[in-house]
Structure formats: C-alpha cells, structure tokens
Design a protein around this motif. Structure first.
Motif, PDB file in Angstrom:
ATOM      1  N   UNK B 145       2.955  83.613  47.943  1.00  0.00           N
ATOM      2  CA  UNK B 145       3.077  82.172  48.150  1.00  0.00           C
ATOM      3  C   UNK B 145       4.416  81.806  48.771  1.00  0.00           C
ATOM      4  N   UNK B 148       4.378  82.298  52.507  1.00  0.00           N
ATOM      5  CA  UNK B 148       3.585  81.260  53.175  1.00  0.00           C
ATOM      6  C   UNK B 148       4.362  79.944  53.263  1.00  0.00           C
ATOM      7  N   UNK B 149       4.947  79.520  52.139  1.00  0.00           N
ATOM      8  CA  UNK B 149       5.558  78.189  52.127  1.00  0.00           C
ATOM      9  C   UNK B 149       6.996  78.192  52.626  1.00  0.00           C
ATOM     10  N   UNK B 152       6.789  77.115  56.011  1.00  0.00           N
ATOM     11  CA  UNK B 152       6.667  75.657  56.091  1.00  0.00           C
ATOM     12  C   UNK B 152       8.026  75.009  55.854  1.00  0.00           C
ATOM     13  N   UNK B 166       7.644  72.836  46.615  1.00  0.00           N
ATOM     14  CA  UNK B 166       6.282  73.293  46.881  1.00  0.00           C
ATOM     15  C   UNK B 166       5.909  74.447  45.975  1.00  0.00           C
ATOM     16  N   UNK B 170       3.295  75.677  41.867  1.00  0.00           N
ATOM     17  CA  UNK B 170       2.230  76.629  42.175  1.00  0.00           C
ATOM     18  C   UNK B 170       2.406  77.945  41.439  1.00  0.00           C
ATOM     19  N   UNK B 171       3.659  78.351  41.176  1.00  0.00           N
ATOM     20  CA  UNK B 171       3.851  79.669  40.547  1.00  0.00           C
ATOM     21  C   UNK B 171       3.915  79.603  39.019  1.00  0.00           C
ATOM     22  N   UNK B 202      -5.332  88.308  39.258  1.00  0.00           N
ATOM     23  CA  UNK B 202      -6.117  87.270  39.918  1.00  0.00           C
ATOM     24  C   UNK B 202      -5.234  86.477  40.881  1.00  0.00           C
ATOM     25  N   UNK B 203      -4.055  86.117  40.415  1.00  0.00           N
ATOM     26  CA  UNK B 203      -3.118  85.356  41.241  1.00  0.00           C
ATOM     27  C   UNK B 203      -2.786  86.128  42.516  1.00  0.00           C
ATOM     28  N   UNK B 206      -5.950  86.327  44.952  1.00  0.00           N
ATOM     29  CA  UNK B 206      -6.281  85.035  45.555  1.00  0.00           C
ATOM     30  C   UNK B 206      -5.249  84.642  46.606  1.00  0.00           C
ATOM     31  N   UNK B 207      -3.963  84.773  46.271  1.00  0.00           N
ATOM     32  CA  UNK B 207      -2.969  84.205  47.180  1.00  0.00           C
ATOM     33  C   UNK B 207      -2.531  85.149  48.292  1.00  0.00           C
ATOM     34  N   UNK B 210      -5.374  84.287  50.606  1.00  0.00           N
ATOM     35  CA  UNK B 210      -5.192  82.925  51.123  1.00  0.00           C
ATOM     36  C   UNK B 210      -4.037  82.880  52.119  1.00  0.00           C
ATOM     37  N   UNK B 214      -4.337  81.746  55.895  1.00  0.00           N
ATOM     38  CA  UNK B 214      -3.812  80.419  56.220  1.00  0.00           C
ATOM     39  C   UNK B 214      -2.517  80.457  57.020  1.00  0.00           C
ATOM     40  N   UNK B 217      -2.266  78.862  60.441  1.00  0.00           N
ATOM     41  CA  UNK B 217      -2.202  77.400  60.553  1.00  0.00           C
ATOM     42  C   UNK B 217      -0.789  76.879  60.310  1.00  0.00           C
ATOM     43  N   UNK B 218      -0.004  77.660  59.574  1.00  0.00           N
ATOM     44  CA  UNK B 218       1.350  77.219  59.256  1.00  0.00           C
ATOM     45  C   UNK B 218       2.267  77.369  60.462  1.00  0.00           C
TER      46      UNK B 218
END
Lengths: 216, 221
Positions: B145, B148-149, B152, B166, B170-171, B202-203, B206-207, B210, B214, B217-218
C-alpha cells in the motif's frame, strides 16, 4: 422521516434496562447502514470511473464519500451518547467501534485528498484508486478487529442469543428509520452530485466567457 | 519481470552508494523506540508485553518516511517521468519499487527487532523463524500500500502529510494482525498465531494484487 421520528419517540416501548437513551439506537444503526451504503457506492462509482472515464461516475463517488463520512460522523456522535449511560464510558476499543473510526479515517482522507489535489484528472484517478482500495480494506478490517476484545451488542443476531429487539414495534421502528435514513442519504448524494455537476458547468462557462468577450 | 529487476537493482544501487535512506531510517527507528519506551515507563517485568505494539508502531511510522523518501528522490530529478516514458509496463515499475521498499524496510526491521528485544527484555531467539515470517508478511503488506500511495502523495500539494493521512487508516488491520501474531508467537509459539497470520496473509494478497492492477492509474498522465 417524520413517520420514523413519530414511531421512535411515541410508539416504540422504552427499553427496560437502558431507558430512554436506547431510542437513539434507531438512528445510530440506520446511520451506520447509510455510511456503508455511501462507501460501497464510492467503490462502485470509482471502478466505473477508472473503467469508462465517466465524469458522472466520478461526481457520484465524490458525493457518496462526503455523505458516507457525514453519516459515519453521526454514528460516532450518537454512539458515545448512548454508550456513556449504558457502558459507563464514551468510547471503548470494541471491534465495531474501532472499525467505524478506521472507516471514518479512510474516507475523511479521501475527501482531504480531493480537496488538496484540486480539480485535476490525475486527482480524480487517485481518488478512484483510494475508493477501491478502501472497500477492499473493509472485509480485512472486519476480520482483524475481531481479534480485539468486544462488548458491542449484536443487532442482527447470527447464532447465539436473541437480537435484543424484544418488542415487535422495536423492529418496525428500526426498519422505518432505516428506510427513512437511507432515503435521506440517497437524496443527499444526488443533491451533492448535481451540485458538483453544476459547479463543473459554471467553471466551463467561466473559461469560455472571456474568450467570447474578446470576439465581441 | 526484467524491468522490475532492473528498477530494483537501480533503487538498491542508489541506496547502497549514499546509504542516506538506511541511516535516516535506522536513527529514526531507534529514536522512536526510545520515545515509546520512555513514554510508557513500565516496570521491567511488564516490559515484554510492550514489545509487539512498540515494534509495529515503530515499523509503521518509520516505514512511512522510508517509502516516501524513495519516491521523493524519483520526483526531485524528474526520474519518474523518465521511467514512465520508457516502454515499460507500469505494473513492472510497481513490482520493482515494491521489492526495493521491502528490502529497505526489511533491513530496518533487522535493526529494530533486536533493539526491541534489548530495550524491553524479550528473548526473541527461540521464536526467530516464526518471527521472521510475521515480519516479512507485515513488511510486504505495508509496502504494497505504501508504494501505491507514495506515488500519489509525492505529487499532491501537501505531500508530507498526505502519505500518513492516506496510509495510516488503511494499514490499521495490518497493524492489528501483526501485533496479535507477534504477541502470540512470543508467548506460545507459531501455532497460537494463526488468526493474526491469516489477517496478514489476506492483507498481503489483496493489496499486492490491487497495487499491481491499480498502479497504472496512479502514474498515468
């Protein structure tokens, strides 16, 4: 909404042990549902925006995030009002409370991202990414907060014990207030999305206006 | 795959030559440990109970800065723009950056963990293999994560505050899972840590997926 208010305050019997303050429950739970509704719409609209680039989807996501945070804030205000007399504390790190606070944080930062970023296509894409990541986080938050200690009443009882809603009028009260609050949330989202559309149109006209003035 | 490895090598190469990121992160982590330990001021026999939360709070806060720094470097010299014009899949850039962050934060963990043991009187050696697993899972999920952020955040106006804003909410599930798993491992061994490890795994899955999907797009312009 009026019918819900009337039901909650006049018809539904007062809860035996917790007394009058229990009536806040009808709006507390409904607001939580409205907040979830908002957050799921954010994710759906964000995915649609990334996929199709539709401006309407982006405005819907922005509007839903704001309304979602509004109702989430209501949950966090009504919750402590109810918790103080019943549990003796304003707040506790119970799974559901923790979860609500985290969700509030995620979508509050979503709004901040949009307001810091300004009106830019990149910002809209970033927000959409956050909208999707946020909703992916929800199930993981749900599992993880169960590892904490809990005392929150289970409203929709899955297995053990009753749901605590003894009187049938209580159930009716909850359903009616939920419908009223969800309709209110939907209406606010539409209003906000329409407002955003108008603002975009005004900005567009503003940009064109000086150009036309030069011609004339 | 090849592009991702090149980026990983480039980032580690930059880091190795200056060692600025590592040294910043080390000193910061040590100071955070001191702050937490002093602020709690527990009696020696209660100190071990403090180890998991202090370890992970330090990791998250230090990690925020470590990851952000990697992207600020790219931005300062407009390297990110150069990377993006190269005929490379953005997903590969993400993978390379993610790997570089995992290595950097892993090195940081290598210092923080023994220090936590030292400061808070925990004997970590018997539980070491299980502990390494938790540290790695937590590291990968956080970096997924954060990478990714961070891309951003460094491009927004309020870039210093944007990444923590951000990332922190989320974490939180990762933090809960990691603390619960670490506590269980230190007390009863790896079998007791199943719930926490499940959340972490799981975290991560998923991320990482993701972020991989994604990231384009960033960074796209």
């Amino acid at each position: 909404m009026l019918a819900a208010l009337w039901l909650v305050f006049m018809v539904v019997p007062t809860e035996r042990e917790m007394g009058i303050v229990q009536r806040i429950f009808y709006f507390h739970v409904s607001s939580a549902w409205a907040a979830y509704l908002g957050f799921f719409i954010v994710a759906g609209a964000s995915a649609r925006y990334l996929w199709t680039g539709s401006r309407a989807a982006d405005r819907l996501a922005e509007a839903s995030a704001e309304v979602g945070v509004l109702f989430c804030t209501l949950v966090l205000i009504t919750g402590p009002l109810w918790a103080r007399p019943v549990w003796g504390v304003w707040f506790t790190w119970d799974p559901r409370l923790t979860m609500t606070v985290i969700l509030w944080g995620i979508y509050a930062s979503y709004i901040l991202l949009r307001s810091f970023g300004g009106d830019d296509e990149a910002v809209r894409r970033w927000a959409a990414v956050l909208g999707i990541v946020g909703v992916l986080d929800i199930p993981i938050i749900m599992i993880s907060v169960r590892l904490l200690r809990g005392i929150h009443p289970a409203v929709i009882a899955r297995n053990e014990g009753g749901s605590g809603l003894v009187d049938p009028w209580m159930r009716t009260g909850l359903v009616v207030s939920a419908v009223a609050v969800l309709l209110l949330a939907g209406w606010l989202i539409r209003l906000r999305a329409d407002g955003a559309r108008l603002a975009e149109e005004v900005a567009l006209l503003r940009r064109r206006a000086p150009a036309r003035g030069e011609v004339a | 795959m090849h592009a991702a490895l090149t980026i990983l090598r480039k980032d580690l190469g930059i880091e190795w030559r200056t060692r600025e990121g590592l040294s910043t992160v080390f000193v910061l982590a040590v100071m955070l440990l001191v702050v937490f330990a002093v602020a709690h001021d527990v009696p020696p026999d209660e100190a071990p109970a403090l180890a998991p939360p202090v370890l992970w709070a330090t990791f998250v806060l230090t990690g925020l800065l470590g990851v952000q720094r990697g992207f600020l470097l790219e931005r300062e010299n407009d390297c990110l723009a150069g990377l993006l014009t190269a005929p490379v899949d953005p997903a590969a850039i993400y993978a390379g950056k993610l790997a570089a962050n995992v290595v950097l934060l892993g090195a940081m963990q290598g210092v923080v963990v023994p220090l936590v043991g030292l400061f808070l009187h925990v004997d970590m050696v018997p539980a070491l293999p299980a502990l390494v697993l938790v540290l790695l899972l937590g590291n990968v999920g956080f970096s997924a994560l954060a990478t990714l952020f961070a891309a951003v955040a460094v491009r927004t106006r309020a870039r210093e505050v944007m990444l923590p804003l951000l990332l922190l909410p989320l974490v939180v599930p990762l933090l809960i899972g990691a603390v619960v798993a670490t506590r269980a491992i230190l007390a009863d061994g790896i079998a007791a840590a199943r719930d926490g490890l499940t959340v972490l795994a799981a975290f991560d899955v998923v991320f990482v997926v993701a972020g991989w999907l994604l990231f384009t797009y960033v960074v796209r312009d």
